[in-house]
Write a protein that holds these residues in place. Structure first.
Motif, PDB file in Angstrom:
ATOM      1  N   GLN A   1     152.489  44.740  21.097  1.00 46.64           N
ATOM      2  CA  GLN A   1     151.133  44.764  21.860  1.00 46.64           C
ATOM      3  C   GLN A   1     150.008  44.804  20.817  1.00 46.64           C
ATOM      4  O   GLN A   1     148.910  45.009  21.340  1.00 46.64           O
ATOM      5  CB  GLN A   1     151.289  45.980  22.651  1.00 46.64           C
ATOM      6  N   GLY A   2     150.257  44.493  19.414  1.00 50.27           N
ATOM      7  CA  GLY A   2     148.977  44.678  18.555  1.00 50.27           C
ATOM      8  C   GLY A   2     148.797  45.683  17.905  1.00 50.27           C
ATOM      9  O   GLY A   2     147.879  45.943  16.966  1.00 50.27           O
TER      10      GLY A   2
ATOM     11  N   PRO B   1     151.778  53.810  -1.347  1.00 45.36           N
ATOM     12  CA  PRO B   1     152.152  54.564  -0.073  1.00 45.36           C
ATOM     13  C   PRO B   1     152.571  53.772   0.750  1.00 45.36           C
ATOM     14  O   PRO B   1     152.271  52.382   1.067  1.00 45.36           O
ATOM     15  CB  PRO B   1     150.723  55.148   0.062  1.00 45.36           C
ATOM     16  N   SER B   2     153.321  54.195   1.919  1.00 41.52           N
ATOM     17  CA  SER B   2     153.863  53.424   3.078  1.00 41.52           C
ATOM     18  C   SER B   2     153.404  54.533   4.084  1.00 41.52           C
ATOM     19  O   SER B   2     153.757  55.652   3.959  1.00 41.52           O
ATOM     20  CB  SER B   2     155.245  52.815   3.031  1.00 41.52           C
ATOM     21  N   ALA B   3     153.495  53.823   5.435  1.00 37.29           N
ATOM     22  CA  ALA B   3     153.571  54.833   6.402  1.00 37.29           C
ATOM     23  C   ALA B   3     153.794  53.934   7.791  1.00 37.29           C
ATOM     24  O   ALA B   3     153.764  52.783   7.943  1.00 37.29           O
ATOM     25  CB  ALA B   3     151.912  55.198   6.801  1.00 37.29           C
ATOM     26  N   GLU B   4     154.322  54.722   8.649  1.00 34.27           N
ATOM     27  CA  GLU B   4     154.899  54.135  10.109  1.00 34.27           C
ATOM     28  C   GLU B   4     154.331  54.918  11.025  1.00 34.27           C
ATOM     29  O   GLU B   4     154.127  56.287  11.082  1.00 34.27           O
ATOM     30  CB  GLU B   4     156.332  53.968  10.171  1.00 34.27           C
ATOM     31  N   TRP B   5     154.284  54.420  12.331  1.00 35.14           N
ATOM     32  CA  TRP B   5     153.674  54.877  13.530  1.00 35.14           C
ATOM     33  C   TRP B   5     154.579  54.409  14.806  1.00 35.14           C
ATOM     34  O   TRP B   5     155.054  53.339  14.676  1.00 35.14           O
ATOM     35  CB  TRP B   5     152.192  54.475  13.917  1.00 35.14           C
ATOM     36  N   TYR B   6     154.685  55.252  15.786  1.00 36.25           N
ATOM     37  CA  TYR B   6     155.342  54.959  16.977  1.00 36.25           C
ATOM     38  C   TYR B   6     154.192  53.791  17.465  1.00 36.25           C
ATOM     39  O   TYR B   6     153.208  54.094  17.452  1.00 36.25           O
ATOM     40  CB  TYR B   6     155.658  56.169  17.856  1.00 36.25           C
ATOM     41  N   PRO B   7     154.739  53.149  18.530  1.00 35.54           N
ATOM     42  CA  PRO B   7     153.898  52.145  19.251  1.00 35.54           C
ATOM     43  C   PRO B   7     152.753  52.755  19.886  1.00 35.54           C
ATOM     44  O   PRO B   7     151.606  52.302  20.139  1.00 35.54           O
ATOM     45  CB  PRO B   7     154.704  51.244  20.008  1.00 35.54           C
TER      46      PRO B   7
END
Length: 116
Positions: A33-34, A50-56
């Motif tokens: 979905q972008g 640094p790295s980071a992740e997010w839920y959709p």
């Protein structure tokens, strides 16, 4: 420089290249979905920074630092509801110094501290 995940190649030695050259900069991964779901920093093809992740849906999922391919410092993960899921601390060589994990409701699952 920031490029899309689909525009880089991961080589057999796990180095990341962009247009045939070892990549330095940030790689952005997006959901179908972008929505930005991951941001990873590289230096000369190796994960570094640094790295980071997010839920959709936008909630933070994980973050930490890597030094030339080795996890260093504090790395944290969260459940979708925002509660902590894990916290791991690494030394400068990537050795685990401590690790805690929690269930989604906040109940502790694991607590580990390395012996000096």
């Amino acid at each position: 420089m920031r490029v899309d995940y689909d525009d880089v190649e991961t080589e057999d030695d796990l180095r990341v290249t962009y247009q045939g050259e070892p990549f330095t900069g940030e790689v952005v991964e997006r959901s179908p979905q972008g929505q930005v779901i991951a941001l990873t920093t590289y230096f000369q093809g190796m994960e570094d920074g640094p790295s980071a992740e997010w839920y959709p849906t936008g909630e933070r999922k994980a973050e930490g630092n890597v030094r030339y391919g080795t996890a260093v410092g504090v790395h944290e993960e969260w459940h979708r509801n925002g509660n902590p899921a894990a916290r791991v601390e690494f030394d400068d060589q990537g050795k685990v110094l401590s690790r805690q994990r929690w269930a989604e409701d906040g109940t502790p699952i694991e607590s580990y501290v390395a012996q000096g």
